[in-house]
Design a protein around this motif. Structure first.
Motif, PDB file in Angstrom:
ATOM      1  N   ALA A 164      11.206 -32.835  21.114  1.00 13.79           N
ATOM      2  CA  ALA A 164      12.618 -32.525  21.336  1.00 13.79           C
ATOM      3  C   ALA A 164      13.442 -32.601  20.046  1.00 13.79           C
ATOM      4  N   LYS A 165      12.938 -33.359  19.052  1.00 16.42           N
ATOM      5  CA  LYS A 165      13.674 -33.465  17.780  1.00 16.42           C
ATOM      6  C   LYS A 165      13.766 -32.125  17.052  1.00 16.42           C
ATOM      7  N   LEU A 166      12.917 -31.162  17.417  1.00 19.06           N
ATOM      8  CA  LEU A 166      13.005 -29.839  16.799  1.00 19.06           C
ATOM      9  C   LEU A 166      14.383 -29.218  17.020  1.00 19.06           C
ATOM     10  N   TRP A 167      14.917 -29.352  18.234  1.00 18.39           N
ATOM     11  CA  TRP A 167      16.217 -28.754  18.527  1.00 18.39           C
ATOM     12  C   TRP A 167      17.331 -29.526  17.829  1.00 18.39           C
ATOM     13  N   ALA A 168      17.179 -30.815  17.668  1.00 18.91           N
ATOM     14  CA  ALA A 168      18.163 -31.578  16.885  1.00 18.91           C
ATOM     15  C   ALA A 168      18.148 -31.097  15.439  1.00 18.91           C
ATOM     16  N   GLY A 169      16.955 -30.872  14.890  1.00 21.61           N
ATOM     17  CA  GLY A 169      16.846 -30.365  13.526  1.00 21.61           C
ATOM     18  C   GLY A 169      17.496 -29.002  13.369  1.00 21.61           C
ATOM     19  N   LEU A 170      17.282 -28.103  14.332  1.00 17.31           N
ATOM     20  CA  LEU A 170      17.930 -26.786  14.276  1.00 17.31           C
ATOM     21  C   LEU A 170      19.449 -26.929  14.316  1.00 17.31           C
ATOM     22  N   TRP A 171      19.949 -27.816  15.138  1.00 12.53           N
ATOM     23  CA  TRP A 171      21.393 -28.036  15.232  1.00 12.53           C
ATOM     24  C   TRP A 171      21.933 -28.529  13.889  1.00 12.53           C
ATOM     25  N   MET A 172      21.176 -29.425  13.231  1.00 16.50           N
ATOM     26  CA  MET A 172      21.638 -29.995  11.962  1.00 16.50           C
ATOM     27  C   MET A 172      21.629 -28.972  10.825  1.00 16.50           C
ATOM     28  N   ILE A 173      20.913 -27.860  10.982  1.00 16.21           N
ATOM     29  CA  ILE A 173      20.961 -26.819   9.959  1.00 16.21           C
ATOM     30  C   ILE A 173      22.379 -26.260   9.868  1.00 16.21           C
ATOM     31  N   GLU A 174      23.020 -26.118  11.000  1.00 14.06           N
ATOM     32  CA  GLU A 174      24.318 -25.455  11.044  1.00 14.06           C
ATOM     33  C   GLU A 174      25.502 -26.388  11.241  1.00 14.06           C
ATOM     34  N   HIS A 175      25.253 -27.682  11.486  1.00 10.55           N
ATOM     35  CA  HIS A 175      26.341 -28.609  11.779  1.00 10.55           C
ATOM     36  C   HIS A 175      26.201 -29.919  11.001  1.00 10.55           C
ATOM     37  N   HIS A 176      27.336 -30.521  10.693  1.00  7.40           N
ATOM     38  CA  HIS A 176      27.356 -31.909  10.240  1.00  7.40           C
ATOM     39  C   HIS A 176      27.158 -32.774  11.482  1.00  7.40           C
ATOM     40  N   LEU A 177      26.838 -34.038  11.304  1.00  8.36           N
ATOM     41  CA  LEU A 177      26.578 -34.908  12.454  1.00  8.36           C
ATOM     42  C   LEU A 177      27.770 -35.012  13.397  1.00  8.36           C
ATOM     43  N   ASP A 178      28.993 -34.913  12.853  1.00  9.55           N
ATOM     44  CA  ASP A 178      30.176 -35.023  13.702  1.00  9.55           C
ATOM     45  C   ASP A 178      30.525 -33.712  14.405  1.00  9.55           C
ATOM     46  N   GLY A 179      29.690 -32.682  14.251  1.00  6.84           N
ATOM     47  CA  GLY A 179      29.889 -31.425  14.955  1.00  6.84           C
ATOM     48  C   GLY A 179      30.583 -30.337  14.150  1.00  6.84           C
ATOM     49  N   ARG A 180      31.151 -30.696  13.007  1.00  5.17           N
ATOM     50  CA  ARG A 180      31.784 -29.676  12.172  1.00  5.17           C
ATOM     51  C   ARG A 180      30.728 -28.684  11.681  1.00  5.17           C
ATOM     52  N   PRO A 181      31.058 -27.398  11.646  1.00  5.72           N
ATOM     53  CA  PRO A 181      30.104 -26.419  11.108  1.00  5.72           C
ATOM     54  C   PRO A 181      29.873 -26.653   9.628  1.00  5.72           C
ATOM     55  N   ARG A 182      28.635 -26.402   9.187  1.00 11.55           N
ATOM     56  CA  ARG A 182      28.349 -26.457   7.753  1.00 11.55           C
ATOM     57  C   ARG A 182      28.919 -25.197   7.129  1.00 11.55           C
ATOM     58  N   GLY A 183      29.497 -25.368   5.938  1.00 15.18           N
ATOM     59  CA  GLY A 183      30.148 -24.226   5.261  1.00 15.18           C
ATOM     60  C   GLY A 183      29.258 -23.333   4.514  1.00 15.18           C
TER      61      GLY A 183
END
Length: 183
Positions: A164-183
């Motif tokens: 399940a950590k795969l989907w967390a990793g995919l999310w972290m590609i595009e987001h900071h931990l607090d949910g802000r999008p990566r620029g």
């Protein structure tokens, strides 16, 4: 005596893990460098996510994972970032200019004391074929980032085991931990 504060009793100790009983709890502990592993979130300059495929003995199945490895298992005192880049190179044939620890947390808090660090690797450059060390048989997959989640579902439907950590990793590609999008 409270089972949470009972003295731990080691019932087995191996090279990398030991089994412990504390009160009525049975769990495993990593015996190396603080019980920490790193999972590497790596996106190539072509916007492809790096995944690895390998047979995992405890599951008796092939798995799809992000590159990962034990911190400090080769060189004692090795930092998380250095371990992550070393594992990335060994497993995938890619190196990184920079590695950033995003967060550290437990992998299975009811069964193990192991913790994992999510590490974002950037500035990737191909330096070899990968495939792991002499004890590993790793296949490297380069999947377009926009298709990565769908590809994982395809692999799951084909019978691969997926963490399940795969989907967390995919999310972290595009987001900071607090949910802000990566620029």
């Amino acid at each position: 005596m409270n089972q949470n504060t009972a003295e731990p009793r080691t019932v087995y100790e191996g090279r990398y893990q030991r089994m412990v009983v504390r009160g009525s709890w049975e769990y495993s502990e990593r015996t190396h460098a603080g019980g920490l592993a790193a999972i590497i979130i790596a996106v190539t300059p072509a916007d492809e996510v790096l995944f690895v495929e390998q047979f995992r003995v405890p599951l008796q199945a092939r798995t799809i994972e992000m590159p990962a490895g034990l911190v400090g298992d080769i060189t004692a005192g090795e930092s998380i970032e250095v371990s992550a880049v070393r594992e990335l190179e060994e497993e995938t044939g890619w190196t990184a200019e920079q590695a950033e620890v995003l967060m550290i947390g437990p992998t299975s808090s009811g069964a193990s004391s192991e913790r994992i660090a999510f590490v974002r690797a950037t500035g990737l450059r191909k330096i070899g074929e990968g495939g792991g060390d002499a004890t590993e048989d790793i296949t490297v997959h380069h999947i377009p980032r926009t298709h990565a989640a769908a590809w994982l579902v395809e692999k799951m439907n084909e019978g691969f085991e997926l963490d399940a950590k795969l989907w967390a990793g995919l999310w972290m590609i595009e987001h900071h931990l607090d949910g802000r999008p990566r620029g």
